[in-house]
Design a protein around this motif. Sequence first.
Motif, PDB file in Angstrom:
ATOM      1  N   THR A 115     -36.963 -22.768 -13.816  1.00  0.00           N
ATOM      2  CA  THR A 115     -36.468 -21.458 -13.365  1.00  0.00           C
ATOM      3  C   THR A 115     -37.492 -20.783 -12.458  1.00  0.00           C
ATOM      4  O   THR A 115     -37.138 -20.248 -11.393  1.00  0.00           O
ATOM      5  CB  THR A 115     -36.167 -20.551 -14.572  1.00  0.00           C
ATOM      6  OG1 THR A 115     -35.202 -21.186 -15.413  1.00  0.00           O
ATOM      7  CG2 THR A 115     -35.641 -19.207 -14.105  1.00  0.00           C
ATOM      8  N   HIS A 116     -38.744 -20.810 -12.874  1.00  0.00           N
ATOM      9  CA  HIS A 116     -39.804 -20.169 -12.081  1.00  0.00           C
ATOM     10  C   HIS A 116     -39.983 -20.873 -10.737  1.00  0.00           C
ATOM     11  O   HIS A 116     -40.149 -20.220  -9.697  1.00  0.00           O
ATOM     12  CB  HIS A 116     -41.113 -20.194 -12.876  1.00  0.00           C
ATOM     13  CG  HIS A 116     -42.190 -19.342 -12.279  1.00  0.00           C
ATOM     14  ND1 HIS A 116     -42.033 -17.999 -11.990  1.00  0.00           N
ATOM     15  CD2 HIS A 116     -43.461 -19.659 -11.896  1.00  0.00           C
ATOM     16  CE1 HIS A 116     -43.143 -17.522 -11.459  1.00  0.00           C
ATOM     17  NE2 HIS A 116     -44.026 -18.511 -11.390  1.00  0.00           N
ATOM     18  N   ASN A 118     -37.739 -22.624  -9.032  1.00  0.00           N
ATOM     19  CA  ASN A 118     -36.590 -22.325  -8.168  1.00  0.00           C
ATOM     20  C   ASN A 118     -36.685 -20.922  -7.583  1.00  0.00           C
ATOM     21  O   ASN A 118     -36.366 -20.703  -6.406  1.00  0.00           O
ATOM     22  CB  ASN A 118     -35.284 -22.472  -8.948  1.00  0.00           C
ATOM     23  CG  ASN A 118     -34.992 -23.916  -9.303  1.00  0.00           C
ATOM     24  OD1 ASN A 118     -35.420 -24.829  -8.603  1.00  0.00           O
ATOM     25  ND2 ASN A 118     -34.261 -24.131 -10.392  1.00  0.00           N
ATOM     26  N   ARG A 119     -37.133 -19.967  -8.406  1.00  0.00           N
ATOM     27  CA  ARG A 119     -37.296 -18.600  -7.914  1.00  0.00           C
ATOM     28  C   ARG A 119     -38.377 -18.544  -6.830  1.00  0.00           C
ATOM     29  O   ARG A 119     -38.204 -17.867  -5.806  1.00  0.00           O
ATOM     30  CB  ARG A 119     -37.650 -17.674  -9.083  1.00  0.00           C
ATOM     31  CG  ARG A 119     -37.687 -16.203  -8.688  1.00  0.00           C
ATOM     32  CD  ARG A 119     -37.614 -15.293  -9.899  1.00  0.00           C
ATOM     33  NE  ARG A 119     -38.659 -15.587 -10.861  1.00  0.00           N
ATOM     34  CZ  ARG A 119     -38.445 -16.059 -12.083  1.00  0.00           C
ATOM     35  NH1 ARG A 119     -37.212 -16.294 -12.508  1.00  0.00           N
ATOM     36  NH2 ARG A 119     -39.450 -16.285 -12.912  1.00  0.00           N
ATOM     37  N   ASP A 122     -37.054 -20.055  -3.521  1.00  0.00           N
ATOM     38  CA  ASP A 122     -36.204 -19.099  -2.793  1.00  0.00           C
ATOM     39  C   ASP A 122     -37.058 -18.029  -2.111  1.00  0.00           C
ATOM     40  O   ASP A 122     -36.796 -17.645  -0.963  1.00  0.00           O
ATOM     41  CB  ASP A 122     -35.206 -18.445  -3.751  1.00  0.00           C
ATOM     42  CG  ASP A 122     -34.162 -19.418  -4.253  1.00  0.00           C
ATOM     43  OD1 ASP A 122     -33.962 -20.454  -3.595  1.00  0.00           O
ATOM     44  OD2 ASP A 122     -33.557 -19.139  -5.312  1.00  0.00           O
ATOM     45  N   LEU A 123     -38.087 -17.560  -2.817  1.00  0.00           N
ATOM     46  CA  LEU A 123     -38.949 -16.526  -2.265  1.00  0.00           C
ATOM     47  C   LEU A 123     -39.741 -17.048  -1.069  1.00  0.00           C
ATOM     48  O   LEU A 123     -39.913 -16.350  -0.059  1.00  0.00           O
ATOM     49  CB  LEU A 123     -39.907 -16.009  -3.347  1.00  0.00           C
ATOM     50  CG  LEU A 123     -40.805 -14.829  -2.960  1.00  0.00           C
ATOM     51  CD1 LEU A 123     -39.972 -13.639  -2.521  1.00  0.00           C
ATOM     52  CD2 LEU A 123     -41.711 -14.451  -4.128  1.00  0.00           C
TER      53      LEU A 123
END
Length: 230
Positions: A115-116, A118-119, A122-123
């Motif tokens: 999750t981290h 992927n975030r 995106d950032l």
Amino acid sequence: MSILSKIMTAVRGGAREVGELVVDANGTRIFEQEIQDAKTHLNKAKHDLTDVMAKQMQAGRKVESLKKEVEEHEGYAGQALEKGNEELALEIAEKIATLEADLTEQEEVHKSFSTHANRLKDLVKKTERQIKEYERQLTMVKTTESVQKASAAITDNFSSSSSRILSAKDSLDRIKKRQQDNFDRLSAAEDLEAENSEKGLQDKMNAAGIGESAITASSVLDRIKAKKGG
């Protein structure tokens, strides 16, 4: 408000105005440096992202390893039951319970890293797009600034050198006038030479008795006598 307070307020206001002038005067340079700072932070973020992704892969391998161990021990427990060794099967089952607890924990760790990661991905993509847009805007700002400086320089030069331009115009007019005077003198000399040449030729023809004879008093008297005698 006391006079001292008013003076301090005025000083703060003046400092703010000076600060704004400095920022405005160096706006393009500040904007460019901010872009460079953003790129530096982005590179660090990418490095941190690789660390997170590495831990994600490690957690994923641990999950797969634990799943494999659980599956193997379930087989061992089945074999113990087949041989009627329920005590051993129970001991193996306790091992499986421990492995499954570790598996649940590692799955949570893997999910957290995924999750981290992927975030962060995106950032990073969003930041890269923003930086590219800012770089495009920076190019346009620099070009506009250069054109404006060139235009201002031209305007300033024409304004400050108006007297020199007028002087240059006077010099040009004087050159043209002098050249025209030279042309006029050459033309007059050619006309004079032509006139002298025609007069000399006429004198030579008259002396040779060619062409029209000059009318003289003698020729007129001879013509009258001829008429009377006839």
